[in-house]
Motif scaffolding. Structure first.
Motif, PDB file in Angstrom:
ATOM      1  N   ILE A   1      10.664  -3.272   9.823  1.00 10.49           N
ATOM      2  CA  ILE A   1      10.323  -4.274   8.814  1.00 10.49           C
ATOM      3  C   ILE A   1      11.231  -5.471   9.029  1.00 10.49           C
ATOM      4  CG2 ILE A   1      10.097  -4.742   6.338  1.00 10.49           C
ATOM      5  CD1 ILE A   1       9.731  -1.716   5.964  1.00 10.49           C
ATOM      6  N   ILE A   2      10.706  -6.485   9.670  1.00 13.23           N
ATOM      7  CA  ILE A   2      11.521  -7.577  10.181  1.00 13.23           C
ATOM      8  C   ILE A   2      11.565  -8.762   9.223  1.00 13.23           C
ATOM      9  CG2 ILE A   2      10.968  -6.891  12.552  1.00 13.23           C
ATOM     10  CD1 ILE A   2       9.129  -9.410  12.654  1.00 13.23           C
ATOM     11  N   PRO A   3      12.635  -9.577   9.309  1.00 12.79           N
ATOM     12  CA  PRO A   3      12.678 -10.816   8.538  1.00 12.79           C
ATOM     13  C   PRO A   3      11.989 -11.964   9.242  1.00 12.79           C
ATOM     14  CG  PRO A   3      14.758 -10.498   9.661  1.00 12.79           C
ATOM     15  CD  PRO A   3      13.897  -9.288   9.980  1.00 12.79           C
ATOM     16  N   GLY A   4      11.642 -11.789  10.522  1.00 12.06           N
ATOM     17  CA  GLY A   4      11.149 -12.912  11.309  1.00 12.06           C
ATOM     18  C   GLY A   4      12.298 -13.837  11.660  1.00 12.06           C
ATOM     19  N   THR A   5      11.987 -15.088  11.964  1.00 10.25           N
ATOM     20  CA  THR A   5      13.032 -16.072  12.229  1.00 10.25           C
ATOM     21  C   THR A   5      13.939 -16.201  11.009  1.00 10.25           C
ATOM     22  OG1 THR A   5      11.579 -17.303  13.711  1.00 10.25           O
ATOM     23  CG2 THR A   5      13.467 -18.491  12.799  1.00 10.25           C
TER      24      THR A   5
ATOM     25  N   PRO B 231      14.791  -0.206   7.719  1.00 14.17           N
ATOM     26  CA  PRO B 231      13.866  -0.868   8.647  1.00 14.17           C
ATOM     27  C   PRO B 231      12.600  -0.088   8.997  1.00 14.17           C
ATOM     28  CG  PRO B 231      15.789  -0.043   9.814  1.00 14.17           C
ATOM     29  CD  PRO B 231      16.052   0.181   8.358  1.00 14.17           C
ATOM     30  N   ILE B 232      12.523   1.206   8.637  1.00 14.70           N
ATOM     31  CA  ILE B 232      11.384   2.024   9.056  1.00 14.70           C
ATOM     32  C   ILE B 232      10.436   2.235   7.876  1.00 14.70           C
ATOM     33  CG2 ILE B 232      10.640   4.188  10.072  1.00 14.70           C
ATOM     34  CD1 ILE B 232      12.332   2.408  11.912  1.00 14.70           C
ATOM     35  N   LEU B 233       9.168   1.859   8.056  1.00 13.00           N
ATOM     36  CA  LEU B 233       8.190   1.985   6.981  1.00 13.00           C
ATOM     37  C   LEU B 233       7.683   3.413   6.838  1.00 13.00           C
ATOM     38  CD1 LEU B 233       6.433   0.722   4.794  1.00 13.00           C
ATOM     39  CD2 LEU B 233       4.743   0.164   6.574  1.00 13.00           C
ATOM     40  N   VAL B 234       7.174   3.999   7.923  1.00 12.00           N
ATOM     41  CA  VAL B 234       6.575   5.336   7.855  1.00 12.00           C
ATOM     42  C   VAL B 234       7.025   6.162   9.052  1.00 12.00           C
ATOM     43  CG1 VAL B 234       4.418   6.654   7.903  1.00 12.00           C
ATOM     44  CG2 VAL B 234       4.551   4.548   6.574  1.00 12.00           C
ATOM     45  N   ILE B 235       7.326   7.420   8.806  1.00 10.85           N
ATOM     46  CA  ILE B 235       7.672   8.385   9.855  1.00 10.85           C
ATOM     47  C   ILE B 235       6.642   9.503   9.807  1.00 10.85           C
ATOM     48  CG2 ILE B 235       9.351  10.178  10.490  1.00 10.85           C
ATOM     49  CD1 ILE B 235      11.549   8.219   9.751  1.00 10.85           C
ATOM     50  N   SER B 236       6.245   9.981  10.981  1.00  9.54           N
ATOM     51  CA  SER B 236       5.219  11.025  11.019  1.00  9.54           C
ATOM     52  C   SER B 236       5.731  12.276  11.738  1.00  9.54           C
ATOM     53  CB  SER B 236       3.952  10.515  11.722  1.00  9.54           C
ATOM     54  OG  SER B 236       4.164  10.345  13.115  1.00  9.54           O
ATOM     55  N   ARG B 237       5.193  13.408  11.306  1.00  7.71           N
ATOM     56  CA  ARG B 237       5.419  14.696  11.958  1.00  7.71           C
ATOM     57  C   ARG B 237       4.067  15.424  12.033  1.00  7.71           C
ATOM     58  NH1 ARG B 237       9.563  12.543  12.925  1.00  7.71           N
ATOM     59  NH2 ARG B 237      11.697  13.263  12.505  1.00  7.71           N
TER      60      ARG B 237
ATOM     61  N   ARG C 207       0.822  -1.205   0.000  1.00  9.90           N
ATOM     62  CA  ARG C 207       0.000   0.000   0.000  1.00  9.90           C
ATOM     63  C   ARG C 207       0.861   1.262   0.000  1.00  9.90           C
ATOM     64  NH1 ARG C 207      -4.147   0.813  -2.593  1.00  9.90           N
ATOM     65  NH2 ARG C 207      -4.980   2.862  -2.107  1.00  9.90           N
ATOM     66  N   VAL C 208       1.890   1.273   0.844  1.00 11.23           N
ATOM     67  CA  VAL C 208       2.760   2.443   0.911  1.00 11.23           C
ATOM     68  C   VAL C 208       3.533   2.612  -0.393  1.00 11.23           C
ATOM     69  CG1 VAL C 208       4.791   3.415   2.049  1.00 11.23           C
ATOM     70  CG2 VAL C 208       2.932   2.481   3.416  1.00 11.23           C
ATOM     71  N   THR C 209       3.941   1.508  -1.010  1.00 13.17           N
ATOM     72  CA  THR C 209       4.613   1.588  -2.309  1.00 13.17           C
ATOM     73  C   THR C 209       3.702   2.229  -3.344  1.00 13.17           C
ATOM     74  OG1 THR C 209       5.964  -0.365  -1.827  1.00 13.17           O
ATOM     75  CG2 THR C 209       5.720   0.251  -4.134  1.00 13.17           C
ATOM     76  N   THR C 210       2.422   1.861  -3.323  1.00 15.58           N
ATOM     77  CA  THR C 210       1.455   2.435  -4.261  1.00 15.58           C
ATOM     78  C   THR C 210       1.303   3.931  -4.039  1.00 15.58           C
ATOM     79  OG1 THR C 210       0.240   0.357  -4.406  1.00 15.58           O
ATOM     80  CG2 THR C 210      -0.932   2.355  -5.054  1.00 15.58           C
TER      81      THR C 210
ATOM     82  N   TYR D  40       5.754  10.360   5.717  1.00 16.01           N
ATOM     83  CA  TYR D  40       6.499   9.918   4.542  1.00 16.01           C
ATOM     84  C   TYR D  40       7.082   8.545   4.838  1.00 16.01           C
ATOM     85  CZ  TYR D  40      11.062  10.872   6.731  1.00 16.01           C
ATOM     86  OH  TYR D  40      12.161  10.864   7.543  1.00 16.01           O
ATOM     87  N   SER D  41       7.515   7.856   3.794  1.00 12.66           N
ATOM     88  CA  SER D  41       8.033   6.496   3.952  1.00 12.66           C
ATOM     89  C   SER D  41       9.473   6.422   3.482  1.00 12.66           C
ATOM     90  CB  SER D  41       7.190   5.501   3.144  1.00 12.66           C
ATOM     91  OG  SER D  41       7.804   4.207   3.153  1.00 12.66           O
TER      92      SER D  41
END
Length: 454
Positions: A434-438, A323-329, A36-39, A350-351
């Protein structure tokens, strides 16, 4: 349609969405936020949503982002995303606004200045080597790197030691808290006030994690008085009333620094092991470069000038695996960005993740290509590459992070060869990071003496 926005956004490709449009964006954002953010990032320079009498603006133009972060000091404060985690991090440096943020940066800079960071090298090395010594040949390398970075922070910043039991308590609650942070960034504020089972579970997780981190990271009074750890620095701080920091204020800082420092570093390093497992030649190049620097007596430092390939690799890692998807101000009063008028109280987002993968600025897109960053860096527009933020709110621990990553990678590659590293979520799972998980990994010990088989 919000009245006046087409005029306020004149000169930019702008999409204006209704309140219902915001809901339509948030629902898929919760299900598939990366897509969604990419779009959003590719559809327009400015997206505007208005709901419940408030404007939400999503920026994708790097010059607008740069002006917001760098050139509008005092016009913006941390926004709604950060409001949602105050239960965990209180009012530490990550969340503080205005003069309070400046006050905290002043005393934190005493710890994070370059000379002091360089002086922490031996402590970092000792922790990394001790952790590597107990690695099995088959392991979850993500969990192992989280343990390592937490222990580095504990030893260097807080003059404390974290045992396995203490770390296990922290790690037990961390996953649920990361889930809570992601959920709370998209859930409406009124819903979070309802004592649902999920809200109670998330509140409980935040409270327990804060307590566990504070207990583990707080060095006892008088411990190693000659060492300038962060606890010692904070004990010298006095407020405008002449009083020392309260226990809650120190806890706020401990949790804020730990979450920002350990989680993002461990996540980035986990992604690096995945990439290195795919490219044995690059792995060998980095191993040889680090060994050569060590043979020349090059000390670890934040600039990585003596290991240019590693600097390229880490720079590229923080681009394609930001690692950070979205930052807000949030605007503190009416302001303007290059002709774009923003009323007071506007939530602006912004992302960095989407910007770093935008082929308009980086032809490699989502692919990991260290050649992106040559010997002269990667010339891009201001506001395009922001791995540690920009302006007065840029990450206070940037130099610490660069040095820690160099030490971890160099010592890791000296100790083991990464033969496999498979992420549970190969495209990433967005939580607080944005994690890889295990990461299921297989490693082989490197020779420790001449003639010893690897």
């Amino acid at each position: 349609m919000p009245k006046g926005w087409p005029e306020r956004a004149a000169g930019y490709t702008t999409r204006v969405h209704s309140g219902l449009g915001l809901l339509r964006q948030l629902l898929p954002l919760a299900r598939d936020p990366l897509a969604r953010v990419t779009t959003l990032n590719s559809a327009a320079a400015v997206h505007v949503f208005t709901a419940l009498g408030r404007d939400f603006v999503f920026l994708t133009d790097p010059l607008l982002i740069n002006d917001m972060l760098v050139d509008r000091r005092g016009h913006f404060e941390k926004g709604v995303f950060y409001d949602r985690v105050r239960r965990l991090a209180g009012n530490g440096v990550v969340l503080a606004n205005g003069e309070e943020h400046g006050r905290q940066r002043d005393y934190l800079d005493r710890f994070f200045k370059r000379d002091h960071v360089v002086g922490l090298s031996e402590v970092m090395i000792d922790v990394v080597r001790a952790e590597l010594a107990v690695w099995d040949t088959v392991l979850d390398i993500d969990a192992a790197l989280h343990r390592m970075t937490f222990k580095i922070l504990a030893a260097t910043m807080f003059g404390a030691e974290i045992g396995h039991a203490e770390f296990d308590r922290i790690h037990e609650w961390l996953g649920l808290v990361l889930e809570a942070i992601m959920f709370r960034t998209v859930a409406p504020a009124w819903y979070l006030r309802i004592p649902t089972k999920r809200n109670r579970r998330h509140d409980n997780a935040m409270d327990r994690l804060r307590a566990a981190i504070t207990t583990a990271m707080t060095a006892p009074e008088g411990a190693d008085p000659d060492r300038l750890d962060l606890i010692s620095v904070m004990r010298t701080v006095r407020g405008t009333d002449g009083k020392p920091l309260s226990a809650d204020e120190m806890a706020d800082q401990i949790v804020a620094v730990t979450m920002a420092g350990a989680e993002t570093a461990a996540t980035a390093l986990s992604w690096l092991t995945v990439e290195l497992a795919r490219d044995s030649a690059l792995q060998e190049t980095l191993r040889a470069e680090s060994a050569a620097a060590k043979d020349r007596g090059v000390p670890y430092s934040p600039d990585l000038a003596e290991t240019p390939v590693l600097k390229q690799v880490l720079s590229e890692l923080l681009r394609c695996r930001q690692p950070i998807l979205v930052i807000s101000r949030r605007t503190t009063h009416d302001t303007e960005l290059r002709g774009l008028s923003l009323p007071a109280g506007t939530e602006v987002m912004y992302s960095p993740w989407a910007m770093h993968r935008d082929r308009t600025h980086f032809p490699a897109g989502a692919a990991f290509e260290p050649e992106t960053f040559g010997s002269n860096g990667c010339p891009v527009a201001k506001g395009t590459y922001t791995p540690f933020g920009l302006g007065p709110r840029h990450c206070v621990g940037e130099q610490y992070a660069w040095q820690m990553m160099w030490i971890v990678v160099a010592e890791l590659l000296a100790a083991v060869r990464i033969e496999k590293a498979t992420a549970q979520h190969p495209d990433g799972r967005p939580l607080a990071t944005i994690i890889p998980g295990t990461v299921d990994a297989q490693v082989r010990r490197m020779p420790t003496a001449a003639g010893e088989p690897s």
